[in-house]
Enzyme design. Structure first.
Site, PDB file in Angstrom:
ATOM      1  N   HIS A   1      10.339  21.446  -2.989  1.00 18.99           N
ATOM      2  CA  HIS A   1      10.178  20.447  -2.908  1.00 18.99           C
ATOM      3  C   HIS A   1      11.033  19.641  -3.871  1.00 18.99           C
ATOM      4  O   HIS A   1      10.921  18.180  -3.981  1.00 18.99           O
ATOM      5  CB  HIS A   1       8.642  19.893  -2.831  1.00 18.99           C
ATOM      6  CG  HIS A   1       7.765  20.572  -1.736  1.00 18.99           C
ATOM      7  ND1 HIS A   1       8.275  20.610  -0.433  1.00 18.99           N
ATOM      8  CD2 HIS A   1       6.733  21.044  -1.801  1.00 18.99           C
ATOM      9  CE1 HIS A   1       7.348  21.220   0.477  1.00 18.99           C
ATOM     10  NE2 HIS A   1       6.391  21.443  -0.422  1.00 18.99           N
TER      11      HIS A   1
ATOM     12  N   ARG B   1       7.472  15.219   1.225  1.00 17.98           N
ATOM     13  CA  ARG B   1       7.942  14.524   2.626  1.00 17.98           C
ATOM     14  C   ARG B   1       8.978  13.848   2.679  1.00 17.98           C
ATOM     15  O   ARG B   1       9.723  13.652   3.763  1.00 17.98           O
ATOM     16  CB  ARG B   1       6.726  13.243   2.621  1.00 17.98           C
ATOM     17  CG  ARG B   1       5.161  13.795   2.496  1.00 17.98           C
ATOM     18  CD  ARG B   1       4.470  12.668   2.765  1.00 17.98           C
ATOM     19  NE  ARG B   1       4.279  12.091   3.999  1.00 17.98           N
ATOM     20  CZ  ARG B   1       3.565  11.352   4.380  1.00 17.98           C
ATOM     21  NH1 ARG B   1       2.690  10.611   3.771  1.00 17.98           N
ATOM     22  NH2 ARG B   1       3.530  10.821   5.734  1.00 17.98           N
TER      23      ARG B   1
ATOM     24  N   ARG C   1       3.568 -19.173   7.798  1.00 15.47           N
ATOM     25  CA  ARG C   1       3.058 -17.755   8.135  1.00 15.47           C
ATOM     26  C   ARG C   1       1.752 -17.951   8.747  1.00 15.47           C
ATOM     27  O   ARG C   1       0.685 -18.179   7.850  1.00 15.47           O
ATOM     28  CB  ARG C   1       3.133 -16.730   7.054  1.00 15.47           C
ATOM     29  CG  ARG C   1       4.834 -16.909   6.498  1.00 15.47           C
ATOM     30  CD  ARG C   1       4.743 -15.709   5.485  1.00 15.47           C
ATOM     31  NE  ARG C   1       6.111 -15.638   4.868  1.00 15.47           N
ATOM     32  CZ  ARG C   1       6.724 -14.729   4.352  1.00 15.47           C
ATOM     33  NH1 ARG C   1       6.309 -13.413   4.329  1.00 15.47           N
ATOM     34  NH2 ARG C   1       8.023 -15.018   4.044  1.00 15.47           N
TER      35      ARG C   1
ATOM     36  N   PRO D   1       3.743   5.607  -4.103  1.00 19.31           N
ATOM     37  CA  PRO D   1       3.946   5.019  -5.728  1.00 19.31           C
ATOM     38  C   PRO D   1       4.408   3.516  -5.413  1.00 19.31           C
ATOM     39  O   PRO D   1       5.295   3.155  -4.535  1.00 19.31           O
ATOM     40  CB  PRO D   1       5.160   5.832  -6.235  1.00 19.31           C
ATOM     41  CG  PRO D   1       5.020   7.051  -5.546  1.00 19.31           C
ATOM     42  CD  PRO D   1       4.683   6.823  -4.060  1.00 19.31           C
ATOM     43  N   GLU D   2       3.785   2.664  -6.093  1.00 18.21           N
ATOM     44  CA  GLU D   2       3.810   1.125  -5.911  1.00 18.21           C
ATOM     45  C   GLU D   2       4.623   0.794  -7.231  1.00 18.21           C
ATOM     46  O   GLU D   2       5.024   1.534  -8.139  1.00 18.21           O
ATOM     47  CB  GLU D   2       2.629   0.408  -5.874  1.00 18.21           C
ATOM     48  CG  GLU D   2       1.877   0.946  -4.345  1.00 18.21           C
ATOM     49  CD  GLU D   2       2.836   0.227  -3.151  1.00 18.21           C
ATOM     50  OE1 GLU D   2       3.452  -0.406  -3.241  1.00 18.21           O
ATOM     51  OE2 GLU D   2       2.278   0.960  -1.910  1.00 18.21           O
TER      52      GLU D   2
END
Length: 275
Positions: A93, A111, A155, A2-3
């Protein structure tokens, strides 16, 4: 994973319903990435404040007679939050339950890379340390082309990698970085310090635009993302390059290419995106 759009969509889907609720019970399942940081019973009787977001973290304030602070939540690689008015038995879970007089907030994380951590405030304790290295929010007025140009000046890494680092701007995860670079017409392999001022301005605008559209679409559901009410996102249907290897570019019909950068798949149009 998820972002930012998915985390913000999740926040919006339960924040109003839980604000002002009183905590009745806290249940911990299997250990997550970090320990809670206090005895779970200390949260009982506290009142939930207004949920906010910083980057991919959610902040849930809690206040009681002898308690002031909040829970910092992270969904990890595969986590999701559900909020329901009905109690139900936790599955294998389901690793954190916050039961209130308005409903049950549950973290599901197969996870177990997610986290629920107690902190006295956003500016102190674990929250301060975890949030310290985050860049600007993409919709912050300070996130401009000039800001991006200055941040990229030293960078030499590829611009895609610079966006993913998250210390200049949060929210440009893998999917959204690919889409923003396409929208800005920038090759993802271009060294970050080679971007001109005008290209940085286009990229900043593209990041805001892509993330804004993702929010409107309810986020991206590639596998199992759902908001707190079980609703999937649909931004994946709008993707111009992500996940479209060998398919024709929707602008010029050139085949979309896939390469690997930093162990992440990058999708781009070799004709529309220039070095």
């Amino acid at each position: 994973m998820p972002e930012l759009p998915e985390v913000e969509v999740t926040r919006r889907s339960f924040a109003d319903a839980i604000e002002g609720a009183r905590v009745l019970e806290v249940r911990l399942g299997k250990p997550l990435r970090w320990p809670l940081g206090l005895d779970q019973d200390e949260l009982l009787g506290s009142t939930v404040g207004a949920a906010t977001r910083r980057g991919k973290y959610l902040w849930l304030p809690l206040r009681g007679e002898r308690l002031a602070g909040g829970l910092l939540l992270h969904l990890g690689m595969s986590g999701s939050l559900a909020f329901t008015a009905r109690d139900s038995n936790p599955g294998p879970h389901d690793h954190f339950d916050l039961r209130t007089n308005r409903g049950l907030l549950r973290l599901h994380d197969p996870r177990r890379f997610g986290a629920v951590v107690w902190s006295p405030s956003l500016a102190d304790g674990p929250a301060a340390k975890l949030l310290a290295g985050l860049g600007l929010e993409p919709f912050d007025p300070r996130f401009t082309g000039a800001y991006l140009k200055a941040g990229l000046a030293a960078r030499r890494v590829a611009i895609k990698q610079a966006l993913l680092a998250g210390d200049l701007v949060v929210g440009a995860g893998n999917i959204y970085a690919c889409e923003a670079l396409f929208l800005a017409g920038i090759d993802p392999r271009l060294p970050a310090n080679k971007l001109s001022g005008p290209r940085c301005e286009r990229l900043a605008e593209a990041v805001r635009g892509v993330l804004g559209r993702a929010l409107e679409a309810g986020g991206t559901t590639l596998r199992d993302f759902r908001d707190a009410h079980g609703v999937a996102g649909s931004f994946q249907m709008q993707a111009q390059v992500y996940g479209r290897e060998a398919e024709p570019c929707r602008v010029c019909a050139t085949s979309i290419r896939r390469i690997v950068q930093g162990q992440r798949s990058t999708f781009f149009c070799p004709a529309c995106q220039k070095k």
